[in-house]
Scaffold this active site. Structure first.
Site, PDB file in Angstrom:
ATOM      1  N   LYS A 139       0.837  -1.206   0.000  1.00  0.00           N
ATOM      2  CA  LYS A 139       0.000   0.000   0.000  1.00  0.00           C
ATOM      3  C   LYS A 139       0.871   1.255   0.000  1.00  0.00           C
ATOM      4  O   LYS A 139       1.714   1.432   0.891  1.00  0.00           O
ATOM      5  CB  LYS A 139      -0.903   0.018   1.230  1.00  0.00           C
ATOM      6  CG  LYS A 139      -1.708   1.320   1.389  1.00  0.00           C
ATOM      7  CD  LYS A 139      -2.342   1.408   2.749  1.00  0.00           C
ATOM      8  CE  LYS A 139      -2.990   2.744   3.014  1.00  0.00           C
ATOM      9  NZ  LYS A 139      -2.045   3.874   3.031  1.00  0.00           N
ATOM     10  N   LEU A 155      -4.348   0.156   7.462  1.00  0.00           N
ATOM     11  CA  LEU A 155      -3.197   1.046   7.503  1.00  0.00           C
ATOM     12  C   LEU A 155      -3.714   2.463   7.337  1.00  0.00           C
ATOM     13  O   LEU A 155      -4.568   2.725   6.483  1.00  0.00           O
ATOM     14  CB  LEU A 155      -2.193   0.713   6.389  1.00  0.00           C
ATOM     15  CG  LEU A 155      -1.396  -0.588   6.534  1.00  0.00           C
ATOM     16  CD1 LEU A 155      -0.473  -0.780   5.335  1.00  0.00           C
ATOM     17  CD2 LEU A 155      -0.594  -0.601   7.826  1.00  0.00           C
ATOM     18  N   ASP A 156      -3.214   3.386   8.161  1.00  0.00           N
ATOM     19  CA  ASP A 156      -3.666   4.768   8.098  1.00  0.00           C
ATOM     20  C   ASP A 156      -3.398   5.382   6.724  1.00  0.00           C
ATOM     21  O   ASP A 156      -2.585   4.878   5.942  1.00  0.00           O
ATOM     22  CB  ASP A 156      -2.961   5.605   9.168  1.00  0.00           C
ATOM     23  CG  ASP A 156      -3.292   5.151  10.572  1.00  0.00           C
ATOM     24  OD1 ASP A 156      -4.371   4.560  10.751  1.00  0.00           O
ATOM     25  OD2 ASP A 156      -2.474   5.374  11.477  1.00  0.00           O
ATOM     26  N   TYR A 157      -4.040   6.504   6.479  1.00  0.00           N
ATOM     27  CA  TYR A 157      -3.906   7.233   5.208  1.00  0.00           C
ATOM     28  C   TYR A 157      -2.446   7.491   4.863  1.00  0.00           C
ATOM     29  O   TYR A 157      -2.015   7.286   3.720  1.00  0.00           O
ATOM     30  CB  TYR A 157      -4.678   8.554   5.324  1.00  0.00           C
ATOM     31  CG  TYR A 157      -4.642   9.419   4.087  1.00  0.00           C
ATOM     32  CD1 TYR A 157      -5.396   9.095   2.964  1.00  0.00           C
ATOM     33  CD2 TYR A 157      -3.871  10.578   4.064  1.00  0.00           C
ATOM     34  CE1 TYR A 157      -5.374   9.899   1.835  1.00  0.00           C
ATOM     35  CE2 TYR A 157      -3.844  11.390   2.932  1.00  0.00           C
ATOM     36  CZ  TYR A 157      -4.597  11.049   1.818  1.00  0.00           C
ATOM     37  OH  TYR A 157      -4.566  11.839   0.705  1.00  0.00           O
ATOM     38  N   THR A 192       0.199   5.926   6.208  1.00  0.00           N
ATOM     39  CA  THR A 192       1.063   4.772   6.466  1.00  0.00           C
ATOM     40  C   THR A 192       1.136   3.905   5.219  1.00  0.00           C
ATOM     41  O   THR A 192       0.131   3.689   4.547  1.00  0.00           O
ATOM     42  CB  THR A 192       0.528   3.946   7.650  1.00  0.00           C
ATOM     43  OG1 THR A 192       0.460   4.784   8.809  1.00  0.00           O
ATOM     44  CG2 THR A 192       1.454   2.774   7.954  1.00  0.00           C
TER      45      THR A 192
END
Length: 303
Positions: A127, A165-167, A169
């Site tokens: 990602k 997963l955060d924006y 990360t």
């Protein structure tokens, strides 16, 4: 973007007592262990197991579990669908996720028939930062599914992310078509290790990082054991590797900010036995079925 610098020989292994993680998203299966002599009483009656029974006496499983296994959604999301009256058996609306069925024949969601569950598939996706781990975003920001249109192989079907997963990360995100397998991977009881590398600005010592092994409480939230090690330092910038098993929301960022650090980059490099390694950003690869089965058995033993 190039991979962050590493100092040769400075990176420590997985948490204390854990086996080393293999490289790449395709771990080698462990060597078979020799069988030990059984200590069971040979005269004891054999243990038997049984599936839950429907009211008519037939065996079955909860409809929420079956729908999750078929990849409709996670079990929790399926339960919400049932509460909203979106699930039917024939023309009858399902009112409880505890409804027992042998299979999904005649079951529909939002008027669409549900197909039988396919074999479990698992994908490793790199990602990039700047994507939301969700199907849609009210603010209109791009999601992982935007990138997955081109990243997944043809015929991959619908997949769900394992955790989030955060924006901002980046790194390894596992995806599966099996809602029950997804739940097993995320359960705290299975204690699957998540490994991150963080670039942070500020002053911190290795001794402070090692104190995280006992866990830490931040503003009333308790975070469990974290194995944190300094990888490389240049002035007040450093790369830190952290391994944890809880995976609470923004856990790594909050813990490092609690130590007075400002995180400028966060990469998940491992999830269980699977490693990001050299997987190019924005691409996905499928985990072989044999490795899925080995991993599933290890999770079941922990749970």
């Amino acid at each position: 973007m190039s991979q962050p610098p590493r100092k040769p020989g400075s990176r420590r292994g997985p948490p204390r007592g854990a086996p080393p993680s293999p490289r790449g998203p395709f771990p080698k299966p462990p060597a078979p262990r020799p069988k030990r002599p059984s200590t069971a009483n040979p005269n004891a009656p054999a243990r038997t197991t049984s599936n839950p029974l429907r009211e008519d006496g037939r065996e079955g499983e909860r409809i929420a579990k079956l729908l999750a296994r078929a990849g409709v959604a996670s079990r929790r999301e399926v339960e919400r669908m049932i509460v909203d009256g979106r699930v039917k058996i024939g023309e009858e609306v399902v009112t409880t996720p505890a409804t027992l069925l042998k299979d999904l024949r005649g079951v529909s969601v939002d008027g669409q028939p549900v197909k039988a569950a396919e074999a479990t598939r698992l994908f490793a996706f790199h990602k990039p930062a700047g994507l939301i781990t969700a199907e849609r975003d009210p603010a209109g920001r791009p999601t992982i599914y935007t990138a997955l249109r081109n990243a997944l192989p043809p015929g991959a079907g619908r997949v769900m992310p394992v955790g989030r997963l955060d924006y901002n990360t980046e790194g390894l995100l596992l995806l599966t078509n099996d809602g029950e397998f997804k739940r097993l991977l995320e359960l705290p009881a299975t204690r699957v290790t998540r490994t991150y590398r963080a670039r942070a600005f500020g002053a911190v010592t290795q001794a402070q990082l090692e104190e995280l092994i006992e866990g830490v409480e931040i503003e009333g939230m308790r975070y469990g054991r974290i194995d944190a090690n300094m990888e490389r330092r240049t002035g007040r910038n450093q790369w830190i590797e952290l391994s944890l098993t809880e995976g609470k929301n923004r856990e790594v960022r909050r813990v490092l900010e609690h130590l007075g650090l400002e995180v400028s980059r966060l990469i998940r490099v491992g999830y269980g036995p699977f490693a990001l390694d050299e997987l190019p950003k924005g691409t996905a690869v499928e985990i072989p079925p044999k490795q899925i089965e080995i991993f599933r058995k290890s999770l079941g033993a922990k749970a």
